[in-house]
Scaffold this active site. Structure first.
Site, PDB file in Angstrom:
ATOM      1  N   GLY A 111       0.842  -1.192   0.000  1.00 45.48           N
ATOM      2  CA  GLY A 111       0.000   0.000   0.000  1.00 45.48           C
ATOM      3  C   GLY A 111       0.875   1.238   0.000  1.00 45.48           C
ATOM      4  N   LYS A 112       0.322   2.344  -0.370  1.00 48.42           N
ATOM      5  CA  LYS A 112       1.090   3.606  -0.296  1.00 48.42           C
ATOM      6  C   LYS A 112       0.123   4.765  -0.400  1.00 48.42           C
ATOM      7  CE  LYS A 112       5.594   4.692  -0.632  1.00 48.42           C
ATOM      8  NZ  LYS A 112       6.588   3.699  -0.475  1.00 48.42           N
TER       9      LYS A 112
END
Ligand code: GLU
Length: 427
Positions: A111-112
């Site tokens: 994720g980011k």
């Protein structure tokens, strides 16, 4: 920062990661269904939220969190506060995290996210309110066993402490202790891990040491240059200095500096601390033309800033033997072709900078077990894990007769492929 430069850094990161992925998938013959699944991001969260500034006016901010894939475990990856953050950048960076966690053998997906701001334009108390309100807006989209943010460009332990505090304060007080690990990279006094601050830079140097060992050469006296002197650039230089290597040029948004006799990373860090993080004006180095930075005569280049920095324009002039990617996505696909043609080795980002997320994993475990670990032990564990990943990349590179980036992808993809094959696709 000029708009033109911003555009250059923004455009292409998503295209880059997809080209790399498709190339690796072709080489290894990745199952078609799994290729389809991994080509899409699972969830993309965009939040708009108001924050009152110090002058009493309200500004609306936009925050992002992209959750690419969680086949191996909770989504994991940083939050960056930077003008280049947008949905495409968040997507690309989330996808890189999936590969990075899988390659390191961690029980995480990718994720980011972040906020499209230049934190320099805000006071400390405004940044605190922005961070807390962003966390509140993300709500239950993050969580200690769901999606665990961490520091990235322009975010640090203080910001992680605010996230953690906001998250636990908006949940039942009974769960305060069990929710602490909703983020990693916290200050040590707030559940952080000793050594997490230096984990990425330490890991970069650990991979360089693996390269040195492989080639039977000595790092002592080797020259290197670093782009970006934030957390990763500084700590990588600090550990390179310990190995006896010589830092001769540094570039950041404020300019480029050079000293062929060597730049002391700790003195430069002190200078940056007093000059809002800028390397420009460091008294013990001369000024270098920005455009000439990557052409500097040296053995190793450590890009430790933003994406898309090594391009078709500067790649032909690079003289170094090794590029150790401290940043995410610093080399474009087209530039990489030029570098490989010239025989330059690249330790790819998903391997080279994975010390950060490996450190995060140990922080998460430490919190889950309500323990406090010692820095000596932590650094040994990080080095062991990253060196093991390096060896796997080497083996796969021999098996598939391919460069290190593609072989790193293959190791990561094989792990994810196996899990899908074993478990199937729900329902
Ligand atoms: N932001 C870092 C990265 O790009 C660290 C991620 C983490 O620790 O979760 O790898």
């Amino acid at each position: 920062m000029e708009t033109k430069t911003l555009e250059k850094q923004k455009t292409g990161m998503y295209e880059n990661v997809m080209k790399q992925f498709n190339h690796a998938a072709d080489v290894m013959g990745l199952d078609d269904n799994i290729r389809k699944i991994l080509s899409a991001t699972n969830n993309e969260i965009v939040v708009h939220f108001p924050v009152k500034l110090d002058n009493g006016k309200v500004e609306i901010f936009t925050g992002y969190r992209v959750q690419h894939n969680n086949a191996l475990g909770p989504y994991k990856g940083g939050l960056r506060f930077h003008p280049t953050v947008d949905i495409d950048a968040a997507r690309a960076l989330a996808i890189w995290m999936t590969w990075k966690s899988a390659l390191a053998g961690l029980p995480y997906g990718g994720g980011k996210g972040g906020i499209q701001i230049d934190p320099k334009n805000y006071s400390q108390s405004e940044l605190e309110r922005i961070t807390r309100r962003f966390t509140y807006a993300l709500g239950d989209n993050i969580g200690p066993d769901l999606d665990i943010p961490a520091p990235d460009v322009n975010t640090n332990a203080q910001i992680m402490a605010w996230i953690s505090d906001t998250y636990v304060s908006t949940k039942s007080p009974a769960n305060r202790q069990t929710n602490l690990h909703v983020v990693t990279g916290k200050p040590v006094g707030s559940g952080g891990l000793e050594g997490r601050d230096r984990a990425t830079g330490f890991g970069v140097v650990a991979t360089i040491k693996s390269w040195v060992k492989l080639n039977n050469i000595d790092l002592k006296g080797k020259t290197y240059i670093v782009q970006g002197f934030g957390n990763v650039g500084y700590w990588a230089s600090h550990f390179m200095q310990k190995e006896g290597a010589k830092l001769i040029a540094v570039q950041d948004a404020s300019g480029s500096i050079i000293n062929s006799k060597g730049i002391d990373p700790d003195l430069l860090n002190e200078h940056c601390r007093q000059n809002k993080g800028a390397v420009a004006g460091f008294s013990q180095a001369g000024i270098l033309n920005n455009a000439d930075f990557f052409a500097t005569e040296c053995d190793i280049i450590i890009p430790a800033a933003l994406g898309n920095q090594i391009t078709v324009e500067n790649a032909p002039s690079i003289k170094a033997q090794l590029i150790a990617e401290g940043a995410n996505g610093p080399t474009t696909v087209e530039a990489e072709e030029i570098l490989l043609e010239k025989g330059i080795k690249i330790i790819p980002d998903i391997l080279c900078n994975s010390g950060g997320v490996i450190g995060s994993y140990y922080e998460w475990l430490q919190n889950k077990r309500s323990e406090n670990w010692k820095i000596e032990d932590v650094l040994i564990m990080i080095e062991d894990k990253i060196s093991a990943a390096f060896n796997k990349v080497l083996q796969s590179s021999e098996q598939f007769k391919t460069d290190w980036r593609i072989s790193a992808y293959i190791v990561a993809l094989q792990r994810i492929e196996l899990t899908y094959i074993e478990r199937g696709v729900f329902p």
